[in-house]
Design a protein around this motif. Structure first.
Motif, PDB file in Angstrom:
ATOM      1  N   ILE C 145      10.047  15.796 -12.591  1.00  0.00           N
ATOM      2  CA  ILE C 145       9.561  15.673 -11.363  1.00  0.00           C
ATOM      3  C   ILE C 145       9.120  13.998 -11.483  1.00  0.00           C
ATOM      4  CG2 ILE C 145       7.957  15.833  -9.238  1.00  0.00           C
ATOM      5  CD1 ILE C 145       8.147  18.858 -10.241  1.00  0.00           C
ATOM      6  N   ILE C 146       9.578  13.177 -10.852  1.00  0.00           N
ATOM      7  CA  ILE C 146       8.813  11.793 -10.816  1.00  0.00           C
ATOM      8  C   ILE C 146       8.497  11.520  -9.384  1.00  0.00           C
ATOM      9  CG2 ILE C 146       9.415   9.337 -11.350  1.00  0.00           C
ATOM     10  CD1 ILE C 146      12.004  10.115 -12.690  1.00  0.00           C
ATOM     11  N   SER C 147       7.120  11.512  -9.363  1.00  0.00           N
ATOM     12  CA  SER C 147       6.397  11.088  -8.130  1.00  0.00           C
ATOM     13  C   SER C 147       5.329   9.965  -8.233  1.00  0.00           C
ATOM     14  CB  SER C 147       5.311  12.292  -7.974  1.00  0.00           C
ATOM     15  OG  SER C 147       4.515  12.328  -6.811  1.00  0.00           O
ATOM     16  N   GLY C 148       5.775   9.233  -7.323  1.00  0.00           N
ATOM     17  CA  GLY C 148       5.129   7.817  -6.983  1.00  0.00           C
ATOM     18  C   GLY C 148       4.533   7.604  -5.950  1.00  0.00           C
ATOM     19  N   CYS C 149       3.264   6.867  -5.984  1.00  0.00           N
ATOM     20  CA  CYS C 149       2.732   6.494  -4.579  1.00  0.00           C
ATOM     21  C   CYS C 149       1.867   5.121  -4.724  1.00  0.00           C
ATOM     22  CB  CYS C 149       1.731   7.548  -4.141  1.00  0.00           C
ATOM     23  SG  CYS C 149       0.548   8.088  -5.456  1.00  0.00           S
ATOM     24  N   ARG C 150       1.308   4.658  -3.791  1.00  0.00           N
ATOM     25  CA  ARG C 150       0.823   3.319  -4.238  1.00  0.00           C
ATOM     26  C   ARG C 150      -0.580   3.274  -4.867  1.00  0.00           C
ATOM     27  NH1 ARG C 150       1.596   0.471   1.957  1.00  0.00           N
ATOM     28  NH2 ARG C 150       1.839   2.872   2.412  1.00  0.00           N
ATOM     29  N   THR C 151      -1.411   4.214  -4.600  1.00  0.00           N
ATOM     30  CA  THR C 151      -2.967   4.162  -5.239  1.00  0.00           C
ATOM     31  C   THR C 151      -2.894   5.768  -5.639  1.00  0.00           C
ATOM     32  OG1 THR C 151      -4.114   4.468  -3.337  1.00  0.00           O
ATOM     33  CG2 THR C 151      -3.536   2.009  -3.902  1.00  0.00           C
ATOM     34  N   PRO C 152      -3.903   5.810  -6.567  1.00  0.00           N
ATOM     35  CA  PRO C 152      -4.320   7.261  -6.982  1.00  0.00           C
ATOM     36  C   PRO C 152      -5.041   7.698  -5.590  1.00  0.00           C
ATOM     37  CG  PRO C 152      -5.026   5.766  -8.746  1.00  0.00           C
ATOM     38  CD  PRO C 152      -4.438   4.951  -7.644  1.00  0.00           C
ATOM     39  N   ALA C 153      -5.550   6.914  -4.852  1.00  0.00           N
ATOM     40  CA  ALA C 153      -6.113   7.862  -3.439  1.00  0.00           C
ATOM     41  C   ALA C 153      -5.118   8.306  -2.620  1.00  0.00           C
ATOM     42  CB  ALA C 153      -7.014   6.740  -2.785  1.00  0.00           C
ATOM     43  N   GLU C 154      -3.798   8.092  -2.879  1.00  0.00           N
ATOM     44  CA  GLU C 154      -2.820   8.416  -1.982  1.00  0.00           C
ATOM     45  C   GLU C 154      -1.779   9.543  -2.802  1.00  0.00           C
ATOM     46  OE1 GLU C 154      -0.552   5.042  -0.207  1.00  0.00           O
ATOM     47  OE2 GLU C 154      -2.163   3.916  -0.045  1.00  0.00           O
ATOM     48  N   GLU C 155      -2.108  10.094  -3.633  1.00  0.00           N
ATOM     49  CA  GLU C 155      -1.589  10.980  -4.260  1.00  0.00           C
ATOM     50  C   GLU C 155      -1.627  12.293  -3.635  1.00  0.00           C
ATOM     51  OE1 GLU C 155      -2.261  12.193  -8.377  1.00  0.00           O
ATOM     52  OE2 GLU C 155      -0.040  12.071  -8.806  1.00  0.00           O
ATOM     53  N   LEU C 156      -0.590  12.871  -3.340  1.00  0.00           N
ATOM     54  CA  LEU C 156      -0.460  14.155  -2.636  1.00  0.00           C
ATOM     55  C   LEU C 156      -0.344  15.217  -3.700  1.00  0.00           C
ATOM     56  CD1 LEU C 156       1.858  13.117   0.378  1.00  0.00           C
ATOM     57  CD2 LEU C 156      -0.756  13.488   0.284  1.00  0.00           C
ATOM     58  N   VAL C 176       6.557  16.275 -15.615  1.00  0.00           N
ATOM     59  CA  VAL C 176       6.157  15.574 -14.391  1.00  0.00           C
ATOM     60  C   VAL C 176       5.750  14.163 -14.626  1.00  0.00           C
ATOM     61  CG1 VAL C 176       4.285  15.902 -12.620  1.00  0.00           C
ATOM     62  CG2 VAL C 176       5.550  17.679 -13.538  1.00  0.00           C
ATOM     63  N   ILE C 177       6.251  13.269 -14.193  1.00  0.00           N
ATOM     64  CA  ILE C 177       5.758  11.854 -14.341  1.00  0.00           C
ATOM     65  C   ILE C 177       5.157  11.399 -13.299  1.00  0.00           C
ATOM     66  CG2 ILE C 177       6.606   9.593 -14.826  1.00  0.00           C
ATOM     67  CD1 ILE C 177       9.001  10.872 -16.406  1.00  0.00           C
ATOM     68  N   ARG C 178       3.894  11.015 -13.134  1.00  0.00           N
ATOM     69  CA  ARG C 178       3.173  10.470 -12.036  1.00  0.00           C
ATOM     70  C   ARG C 178       2.782   9.068 -12.157  1.00  0.00           C
ATOM     71  NH1 ARG C 178      -1.585  13.233 -13.263  1.00  0.00           N
ATOM     72  NH2 ARG C 178      -2.530  12.569 -11.408  1.00  0.00           N
ATOM     73  N   LEU C 179       3.182   8.174 -11.264  1.00  0.00           N
ATOM     74  CA  LEU C 179       3.067   6.937 -11.146  1.00  0.00           C
ATOM     75  C   LEU C 179       2.304   6.391  -9.813  1.00  0.00           C
ATOM     76  CD1 LEU C 179       6.421   7.604 -11.661  1.00  0.00           C
ATOM     77  CD2 LEU C 179       5.945   5.141 -12.607  1.00  0.00           C
ATOM     78  N   VAL C 180       1.531   5.249  -9.886  1.00  0.00           N
ATOM     79  CA  VAL C 180       0.957   4.464  -8.818  1.00  0.00           C
ATOM     80  C   VAL C 180       1.426   3.018  -9.166  1.00  0.00           C
ATOM     81  CG1 VAL C 180      -0.782   5.976  -8.234  1.00  0.00           C
ATOM     82  CG2 VAL C 180      -1.139   4.097  -9.960  1.00  0.00           C
TER      83      VAL C 180
END
Lengths: 260, 348, 282
Positions: C145-156, C176-180
């Protein structure tokens, strides 16, 4: 607590406030939902803060600018109500005529000269340019038209009451002409501003046998170059086209280019 | 059942006779040169010939500009009650031309296939269509023959063919037969010769024609995405949506809710006409616009009529050639010209 | 008008009672509602969610298929309706029509390695596929799972992403790869970069890997480019597309993509079936 609503008028005929009063049944329902704290057409009272301020009229004098800024500072939501407040309306045509020339036309040359030389009248001279409300303060919503459309006013109030966003789609008057199955004004041998003008009026003028003169203002996507070409093909001179364009919308595009 | 004959000067009486028992709509003058499907009254002027296509097509009587889908009532903590609203009033659409007849057939497919639309189908079930033949094009904008609409008969309940002083009255459905039998009309004994005379009289070529057969138009348009033709025909476009709203095969709608101010607990949901030429048509919540340019919207409209929907419904064309969009465009943008230019690009 | 009432119809919502509303970020809230009957949906389907008198909008189903009558959604405050939805409380009613759309067919993924690439809200609908796949370790291969969002505050779904990363085993690894894009000076324990960046380094066997993509329109082009470069065939890529929708039954015309309607033929499409449609990924 009920939201506090106020109505303020600047340079206008106050016809839009009358249109509000003419909402009749709906107006009585609205009175149950909001407190109207300023409304010159109906009452006189003043309050320090407003949840919603409706501004009627165009802005002319420095003193009006200050009053408007004061209202904005005291209001959570500010609504420009009617063509005067939204786009300057017919009085903005004076923007294209020197003030001295205007005074001469209205009062005659002798009185014009008197007015010009007497300091008591100088505040009048502060009127240099007719402006729409959004040229001076930020506007949250616009109720377009001369006068406003009661249904749009009620729609706006409903949205404000439930906290949704009122929707005034930027569609041409043509949409509502087709919905009313009106014969196109151009097919009647006349010319029309409908293609470049904000709808929402249910094409009331065309439906009643007249043409659209554009009181609701130019659409953001108005293809004015093409529209002028169409009017020219229908035999209008450049001067006539300019007259049509300036009738209601003189203050709409101050300082802005003709854009598509 | 064998066809009947009606004297041409008897048509108004026959239509008015029907109008005394049902809601009958017939094209009547509206304004200077326009026509509208208006309800027939005793004083109505009923003429079969010489009417230009109505401002909006008769199919819109099945799909009105505003339609209430349902009403609701909320009751505190109770489950709200939602009540659908279906229009089941009977109507007769009379004087429908073959192009509009085909338009209604295409809309029957759009609203009837897949998930059926009960609001359209309720009206459709209660609608009888009396169509009429065209012997010559209604005006220069017509191109019904080029898209295969001129000979359309399929969904007419009653079909009228007027020649000189006589009208041949054919019925193609049980409902049509019942309607016709209510009036005592003489039987036509020479149907074949009547139709032969009609074919001789019919204009040839009938209206504007494309230079390639209809079957080739879909592939030609499918092959053109970045053609300069699109740009040429959009320069003058106002994005006013008139072409959509007067089209017999445009069916897009928007949905909006409203509530009563008086109690705040009741209201309804309404479907209203929308059109793919309107600038807000493809904008999603959050603001992304999938077709921000008039060019992309125009291309989408043309491709719907000649490529997308023809592919989806396996039809020759989703344009019936009535010419309304071009006739009513104040900028004179005509879908026939666009398609023709696209053909010329390929054919040279 | 002679109005008659009928008791069923594609435009009539069922009324669902709100059980839970939880703020996830400044803009998104998690909703759990109880329907009168189980929805019976597939992963990747959506509902038309409404508030009577206010409006209706398409909303992704965020939970996997389930036997009970619960429906989970994440709603971003992005418009007139959602602004009002955000103020609702448990006990209040919303209208639900659906489920609509093609969705994913779990059987397509049996025995396969599955890569999820999600940007922003894209995680919301794909969670409906991630849940059933992680719940049945024997049926599926390696899950990434590669999940990206703009900033840490926007992570769901942060806790879930973290717990999913611990669900792997020897037989069925889970990555699981989490990115901002930008940490925005907030604490962040994932990577920084675009959601498409990790694709280049993934261990993927093109023959046995299926990819599900969901994110903002701009993401698809670059993700597909990267995946194609890694030898993943278009027939192994599923995209979940967004369009304006007002009906859910293929009739309002807003979601037309060439000859397809996004609401009926999609919103999940196998890429090889739409890659040649100009209106799909433009």
């Amino acid at each position: 607590m009920k939201p506090k609503v106020a109505f303020f008028d600047f340079a206008s005929c106050e016809g839009c406030q009358l249109a509000v009063l003419n909402c009749e049944d709906a107006f009585l329902d609205i009175l149950n939902l909001v407190d109207i704290v300023e409304f010159r057409e109906a009452m006189s009272e003043t309050a320090p803060r407003f949840d919603v301020a409706f501004i009627e009229g165009s802005i002319h004098r420095e003193i009006d600018v200050q009053r408007l800024q004061g209202i904005r500072a005291r209001s959570s939501v500010l609504v420009a109500m009617g063509a005067c407040a939204c786009i300057g309306n017919v009085q903005a045509r004076s923007n294209f005529i020197a003030p001295a020339e205007n005074f001469k036309r209205v009062y005659g040359e002798a009185d014009r000269n008197l007015v010009q030389s007497d300091p008591e009248f100088w505040p009048l001279w502060a009127h240099t340019r007719v402006r729409a409300v959004k040229e001076i303060v930020s506007v949250d919503y616009e109720l377009r038209g001369c006068p406003i459309v009661p249904e749009e006013f009620v729609h706006l109030v409903k949205a404000l009451v439930v906290g949704s966003i009122p929707s005034f789609p930027a569609n041409a008057v043509c949409v509502e002409c087709k919905m009313a199955e009106n014969e196109c004004v151009f097919d009647q041998g006349e010319t029309c501003m409908g293609q470049v003008t904000y709808g929402g009026c249910k094409a009331i003028c065309v439906t009643h046998g007249y043409r659209c003169d554009g009181c609701r203002g130019f659409l953001p996507q108005a293809n004015r170059v093409a529209h002028q070409a169409v009017l020219r093909e229908k035999g209008l001179s450049d001067a006539q086209i300019e007259h049509r364009y300036r009738l209601f919308c003189s203050a709409q595009f101050v300082g802005r280019e003709n854009r598509r | 059942m064998r066809p009947f004959l009606l004297r041409r000067d008897e048509l108004p009486n026959w239509i008015k006779h029907l109008a005394r028992e049902s809601q009958v709509y017939f094209p009547q003058r509206a304004g200077r040169s326009g026509f509208r499907f208006k309800q027939v009254r005793e004083g109505s002027l009923i003429q079969l010939e010489h009417y230009r296509p109505t401002i909006v097509p008769p199919g819109k009587k099945l799909f009105p500009a505003e339609e209430i889908l349902f009403r609701y009532q909320t009751m505190g903590d109770e489950i709200p009650v939602v009540t659908p609203v279906l229009d089941a009033s009977k109507q007769i659409l009379a004087g429908v031309r073959p192009c509009d007849l085909k338009g209604i057939d295409l809309m029957d497919r759009v609203h009837g296939e897949g998930v059926p639309n009960p609001h359209y189908l309720s009206r459709r079930t209660h609608t009888t269509i009396i169509a009429c033949d065209c012997l010559y094009p209604c005006d220069d904008a017509c191109f019904c023959d080029a898209v295969g609409s001129l000979g359309w008969r399929k969904n007419a309940d009653v079909f009228l063919t007027a020649l000189d002083d006589e009208i041949l009255v054919e019925s193609f459905s049980e409902r049509g037969r019942t309607l016709v039998q209510r009036t005592a009309l003489p039987v036509c004994d020479a149907v074949d010769s009547f139709k032969e005379r009609v074919d001789v009289r019919r204009s040839k070529p009938f209206g504007r024609q494309f230079s390639v057969p209809l079957s080739q138009i879909g592939p030609i348009i499918a092959g053109q995405w970045s053609s300069p033709v699109w740009e040429n025909h959009v320069q003058r476009c106002f994005s006013c949506g008139s072409c959509n709203l007067v089209c017999p095969t445009c069916y897009c709608f928007n949905v909006r809710d409203d509530f009563e101010l008086s109690d705040g607990s009741s209201g309804g949901r309404t479907a209203t006409w929308d059109g793919c030429m309107l600038p807000t048509f493809s904008i999603v919540a959050g603001g992304h616009d999938f077709r921000p340019l008039a060019l992309a919207r125009q291309r989408h409209r043309v491709k719907r009529k000649f490529q997308y929907l023809t592919q989806r419904f396996e039809e020759g064309a989703f344009c019936v050639g009535c010419g309304r969009c071009g006739r009513q465009c104040t900028a004179n943008i005509d879908i026939f010209d666009i398609v023709n230019d696209l053909i010329q690009k390929v054919e040279g | 008008m002679n109005a008659i009432a009928c008791h069923d119809g594609p435009f009539l919502p069922q009324m669902a009672r709100i059980l839970e509303v939880t703020a996830m970020t400044a803009r998104e809230k998690f909703f759990r509602v109880a329907l009168p009957a189980p929805l019976g949906h597939r992963p990747g389907q959506f509902v038309m969610l409404s508030l009577l008198g206010i409006g209706e909008a398409p909303i992704s189903i965020s939970c996997g298929p389930r036997d009970d009558n619960i429906l989970e959604m994440v709603i971003r405050n992005a418009g007139s309706l959602t602004q009002v939805l955000h103020r609702l409380q448990p006990g209040q009613f919303v209208g639900v029509r659906g489920p609509f759309g093609s969705g994913f067919h779990l059987a397509d993924f049996y025995g396969k390695d599955v890569v999820f690439i999600v940007g922003g809200l894209g995680l919301v609908p794909l969670r409906s596929l991630i849940q059933p796949i992680l719940a049945q370790p024997d049926l599926f291969g390696h899950v990434t799972i590669i999940s990206g969002c703009r900033t840490p505050a926007e992570e769901l779904y942060r806790e879930e992403l973290q717990s999913w990363s611990r669900m792997g085993g020897e037989r069925r690894p889970v990555t699981v790869i989490r990115l901002v894009d930008d940490t925005a000076h907030l604490p962040w324990d994932g990577r920084i970069g675009l959601v498409t960046a990790p694709i280049a380094d993934l261990a993927m066997d093109p023959d046995r890997t299926l990819v599900a993509l969901c994110g903002p329109p701009v993401m698809y082009k670059f993700a597909i480019m990267e995946l194609t470069g890694r030898g993943i065939a278009h027939s192994h890529i599923f995209v979940d597309l967004e369009r304006r929708m007002k009906c859910g039954i293929g009739q309002c015309g807003h979601c037309q993509i060439n000859h397809l309607t996004c609401c009926q033929d999609g919103p999940v499409f196998r890429l090889d079936r739409i890659v040649d449609l100009q209106e799909a990924l433009q």
